[in-house]
Design a protein around this motif. Structure first.
Motif, short mmCIF file in Angstrom:
data_model
loop_
_atom_site.label_atom_id
_atom_site.label_comp_id
_atom_site.label_asym_id
_atom_site.label_seq_id
_atom_site.Cartn_x
_atom_site.Cartn_y
_atom_site.Cartn_z
N ASN A 181 0.88 -1.26 -0.04
CA ASN A 181 -0.05 0.11 0.10
C ASN A 181 0.78 1.20 -0.15
O ASN A 181 0.38 2.38 0.07
CB ASN A 181 -0.88 0.16 1.15
CG ASN A 181 -0.35 -0.55 2.47
OD1 ASN A 181 0.79 -0.21 2.72
ND2 ASN A 181 -1.02 -1.05 3.57
N ALA A 182 2.20 1.15 -0.04
CA ALA A 182 3.12 2.27 -0.30
C ALA A 182 4.18 1.97 -1.45
O ALA A 182 4.62 0.51 -1.49
CB ALA A 182 3.79 2.62 0.91
N LEU A 183 4.86 2.80 -1.88
CA LEU A 183 5.93 2.76 -2.88
C LEU A 183 7.01 3.59 -2.41
O LEU A 183 6.65 4.65 -2.02
CB LEU A 183 5.52 3.23 -4.12
CG LEU A 183 4.73 2.38 -5.32
CD1 LEU A 183 4.44 2.84 -6.40
CD2 LEU A 183 5.82 1.07 -5.57
N HIS A 184 8.32 3.07 -2.18
CA HIS A 184 9.53 3.81 -1.99
C HIS A 184 10.28 3.56 -3.41
O HIS A 184 10.79 2.74 -3.66
CB HIS A 184 10.10 3.04 -0.72
CG HIS A 184 9.45 3.39 0.48
ND1 HIS A 184 9.98 2.87 1.75
CD2 HIS A 184 8.05 3.88 0.75
CE1 HIS A 184 9.04 3.19 2.62
NE2 HIS A 184 7.94 3.79 1.97
N VAL A 185 10.29 4.60 -3.86
CA VAL A 185 11.13 4.89 -5.26
C VAL A 185 12.22 5.61 -5.18
O VAL A 185 12.44 6.52 -4.53
CB VAL A 185 10.19 5.20 -6.42
CG1 VAL A 185 8.87 4.33 -6.58
CG2 VAL A 185 9.87 6.90 -6.14
N LYS A 186 13.11 5.12 -6.04
CA LYS A 186 14.35 6.14 -6.43
C LYS A 186 13.99 7.49 -6.76
O LYS A 186 13.19 7.45 -7.60
CB LYS A 186 15.39 5.32 -7.03
CG LYS A 186 16.81 5.70 -7.20
CD LYS A 186 17.81 4.66 -7.93
CE LYS A 186 19.15 5.16 -7.78
NZ LYS A 186 20.02 4.92 -6.54
N PHE A 187 14.79 8.53 -6.40
CA PHE A 187 14.41 9.86 -6.84
C PHE A 187 14.15 9.83 -8.23
O PHE A 187 13.51 10.62 -8.64
CB PHE A 187 15.34 10.67 -6.06
CG PHE A 187 15.08 12.15 -6.76
CD1 PHE A 187 14.11 12.97 -6.07
CD2 PHE A 187 15.76 12.68 -7.77
CE1 PHE A 187 13.56 14.12 -6.55
CE2 PHE A 187 15.43 14.14 -8.05
CZ PHE A 187 14.46 14.60 -7.52
N ARG A 188 15.00 9.45 -8.86
CA ARG A 188 15.04 9.48 -10.48
C ARG A 188 13.75 9.11 -11.19
O ARG A 188 13.56 9.46 -12.26
CB ARG A 188 16.49 8.99 -11.21
CG ARG A 188 16.45 7.69 -11.08
CD ARG A 188 17.69 7.14 -11.92
NE ARG A 188 18.09 5.69 -11.76
CZ ARG A 188 17.22 4.80 -12.42
NH1 ARG A 188 16.56 4.93 -13.23
NH2 ARG A 188 17.67 3.47 -11.96
#
Ligand code: G3P
Ligand code: MG
Length: 248
Positions: A181-188
């Motif tokens: 229910n969450a996404l942790h993505v690389k800044f790019r």
């Protein structure tokens, strides 16, 4: 809506990552939360260390999975960073939870289970969080989609983040399908379209590792839920300045 500032491995620019001095510093600086990495020892105890091997961040060698907690506790986890931190040790997840329990900090526990598939890692960590009654302020994250699925089967209302650095047009849909229910993505990977897709699907979006003021401001402008940074003090300054400028 405020973008939360999460200290990546503690305040890891100024103190050795994933150790008490880095966590203490992040707390003193006023971070909203702390991100930390978990591996399992030979005797199945969750400890806080980023790499599968101890070489980079201690004076020892070998894999965490091949060393007992007693053996790991003998290592120095501070002197690689600076002489000032000689005597700093690796800590267990349990020690970390005991420290954080009375503080109003949010926790992001990252399971390091892509290179090594630790048996029962999800249950061990989940049970410990449950024992300390910390599940309500914790996000469990991992790059491993199968682990996301296993965590989601443990508990319905847990905050579970899929970590990714890969471009995928169906990211939100795929993450949801595996139980996140969450996404942790690389800044790019940050795009307004991604933010909108998350909003539509009621998915929390956090970004790592955001160390530049310009990138921090982009997160504030896009109203990203959280940014994960090595420099929480800088991010806090930037957030205050942004809020002052946009207070109307
Ligand atoms: O959880 C965000 C970030 O820590 C993921 O990458 O390699 O720094 O653990 P890594
Ligand atoms: Mg991490």
């Amino acid at each position: 809506m405020t973008t939360e500032i999460i200290a990546h491995r503690g305040a890891s620019k100024l103190a050795p990552e994933n150790t008490m001095p880095a966590f203490e510093l992040a707390y003193k600086q006023g971070a909203d939360g702390i991100e930390t990495d978990v591996q399992l020892t030979k005797d199945g105890i969750p400890v806080l260390i980023h790499d599968e091997q101890v070489k980079r961040t201690t004076n020892g060698k070998g894999y965490v999975k091949d060393l007992t907690l007693n053996q790991l506790k003998e290592l120095d986890a501070g002197s690689w960073f600076s002489k000032k931190f000689i005597g700093t040790t690796i800590i267990t997840l349990e020690e970390f939870l005991q420290w954080i329990k009375p503080k109003s900090l949010y926790l992001n526990i990252e399971l390091k289970n892509t290179k090594i598939i630790y048996k029962n890692m999800e249950t061990i960590v989940y049970d410990m969080l449950s024992h300390y009654d910390l599940l309500h302020r914790t996000t469990l994250s991992t790059f491993n989609p199968f682990s996301v699925r296993r965590i989601s089967e443990l508990c319905q209302d847990l905050d579970i983040a899929l970590l990714t650095s890969r471009r995928n047009p169906n990211l939100v849909h795929d993450a949801k399908a595996m139980g996140a229910n969450a996404l942790h993505v690389k800044f790019r990977l940050l795009r307004l379209s991604l933010k909108k897709a998350c909003q539509k699907e009621n998915m929390t979006l956090r970004v790592y590792t955001v160390n530049r003021p310009m990138h921090m401001r982009q997160c504030f402008t896009q109203k990203i839920d959280g940014l994960i940074t090595d420099v929480p003090n800088l991010a806090l300054q930037q957030r205050s300045a942004y809020q002052l400028k946009h207070k109307d």
